[in-house]
Design an enzyme around this catalytic site. Structure first.
Site, PDB file in Angstrom:
ATOM      1  N   SER A 111       0.826  -1.205   0.000  1.00 49.83           N
ATOM      2  CA  SER A 111       0.000   0.000   0.000  1.00 49.83           C
ATOM      3  C   SER A 111       0.863   1.260   0.000  1.00 49.83           C
ATOM      4  O   SER A 111       1.990   1.268   0.498  1.00 49.83           O
ATOM      5  CB  SER A 111      -0.908   0.030   1.226  1.00 49.83           C
ATOM      6  OG  SER A 111      -1.758  -1.094   1.229  1.00 49.83           O
TER       7      SER A 111
HETATM    8  N1  SAH Z   1      -1.105  -4.671   4.068  1.00 52.87           N
HETATM    9  C1  SAH Z   1      -0.323  -4.638   2.849  1.00 52.87           C
HETATM   10  C2  SAH Z   1      -1.186  -4.440   1.632  1.00 52.87           C
HETATM   11  C3  SAH Z   1      -1.498  -5.706   0.995  1.00 52.87           C
HETATM   12  S1  SAH Z   1      -2.501  -5.623  -0.459  1.00 52.87           S
HETATM   13  C4  SAH Z   1       0.729  -3.568   2.953  1.00 52.87           C
HETATM   14  O1  SAH Z   1       1.146  -3.224   4.031  1.00 52.87           O
HETATM   15  O2  SAH Z   1       1.200  -3.092   1.957  1.00 52.87           O
HETATM   16  C5  SAH Z   1      -3.889  -6.563   0.067  1.00 52.87           C
HETATM   17  C6  SAH Z   1      -3.618  -8.020   0.418  1.00 52.87           C
HETATM   18  O3  SAH Z   1      -4.880  -8.591   0.759  1.00 52.87           O
HETATM   19  C7  SAH Z   1      -3.064  -8.870  -0.726  1.00 52.87           C
HETATM   20  O4  SAH Z   1      -1.855  -9.448  -0.316  1.00 52.87           O
HETATM   21  C8  SAH Z   1      -4.148  -9.930  -0.955  1.00 52.87           C
HETATM   22  O5  SAH Z   1      -3.628 -11.194  -1.281  1.00 52.87           O
HETATM   23  C9  SAH Z   1      -4.857  -9.959   0.391  1.00 52.87           C
HETATM   24  N2  SAH Z   1      -6.225 -10.463   0.383  1.00 52.87           N
HETATM   25  C10 SAH Z   1      -7.211 -10.254  -0.537  1.00 52.87           C
HETATM   26  N3  SAH Z   1      -8.338 -10.872  -0.186  1.00 52.87           N
HETATM   27  C11 SAH Z   1      -8.082 -11.496   1.005  1.00 52.87           C
HETATM   28  C12 SAH Z   1      -8.857 -12.320   1.885  1.00 52.87           C
HETATM   29  N4  SAH Z   1     -10.134 -12.631   1.643  1.00 52.87           N
HETATM   30  N5  SAH Z   1      -8.256 -12.770   3.009  1.00 52.87           N
HETATM   31  C13 SAH Z   1      -6.966 -12.488   3.295  1.00 52.87           C
HETATM   32  N6  SAH Z   1      -6.190 -11.721   2.498  1.00 52.87           N
HETATM   33  C14 SAH Z   1      -6.732 -11.234   1.365  1.00 52.87           C
END
Ligand code: SAH
Length: 219
Positions: free
Chosen positions: A70
């Protein structure tokens, strides 16, 4: 030049992180504790080495598996929104990704529980978070839409992927006075960042702004 050293030089140095924090403050982040944590966490270690020179730009970057780390401003504002009503002891995060937001939370709250559906991402995050000596966290692979029942209730829930609607299961796992920060896709396709606060059986919703996240996938 060792771009992956902690103190770092050049594009990954402390000065570069300080500049990022400065930029976040100019963009409206006011919580000094959040800013100081983001000044300490080496974001370049959370992205592929080829991208480390861009790690302190205020932008989302690819982390593989079609996912992104993010944007720092988004991490800061979600964290600020979560903590605005006071400190959190137990926080549930959905979407660990590379673990950057997890690291920020671990420095600010008692215990972090974090769920990621892509196993290789979680494996990498686990190794890195341990390397950074962060131990007040619990990680698992799974569908975050179901939450993490055995450790509920949480006084904070932070969802890092955009939901079609606020998952019922997560609302149930929010404790009294607890709040959830979650991007929700509206009818016209725009994602709104919502803060839900639980008061007894009532859930109070506020819209915090427009955001852009990868979708929350139901397995
Ligand atoms: N928190 C991260 C951002 C990750 S992007 C940061 O610090 O940058 C969002 C993440 O959510 C992705 O890795 C994706 O695989 C995960 N995701 C999407 N749907 C999900 C679900 N139902 N359960 C768990 N993770 C999920």
């Amino acid at each position: 030049m060792n771009s992956h050293s902690h103190s770092g030089i050049g594009m990954t140095s402390q000065r570069t992180r300080d500049r990022l924090a400065q930029r976040l403050q100019e963009k409206g982040i006011q919580d000094q504790v959040v800013l100081s944590v983001m000044r300490t966490i080496p974001r370049h270690l959370f992205v592929d080495e080829a991208l480390s020179s861009r790690a302190y730009e205020d932008t989302a970057l690819p982390i593989g598996h079609g996912q992104t780390i993010s944007q720092p401003y988004v991490v800061a504002s979600m964290t600020e929104a979560l903590l605005a009503a006071g400190p959190c002891q137990k926080v549930l995060e959905i979407g660990t990704g590379c673990g950057y937001q997890t690291a920020v939370l671990a420095c600010l709250v008692g215990e972090v529980y974090s769920i990621e559906r892509v196993a290789p991402l979680l494996r990498q995050a686990r190794v890195l978070l341990r390397k950074l000596n962060l131990y007040n966290l619990h990680l698992k692979v799974g569908d975050g839409i179901e939450g993490w029942k055995s450790s509920a209730p949480y006084d904070g829930i932070l969802v890092a992927a955009a939901a079609e609607e606020i998952p019922e299961g997560l609302l149930m796992q929010l404790g009294e006075g607890g709040r959830m920060i979650i991007p929700v896709t509206t009818a016209n396709g725009v994602q709104e960042l919502i803060r839900v606060t639980r008061r007894g059986s009532e859930y109070h919703c506020e819209t915090l702004g427009i955001v852009k996240f990868v979708p929350l996938v139901r397995d």
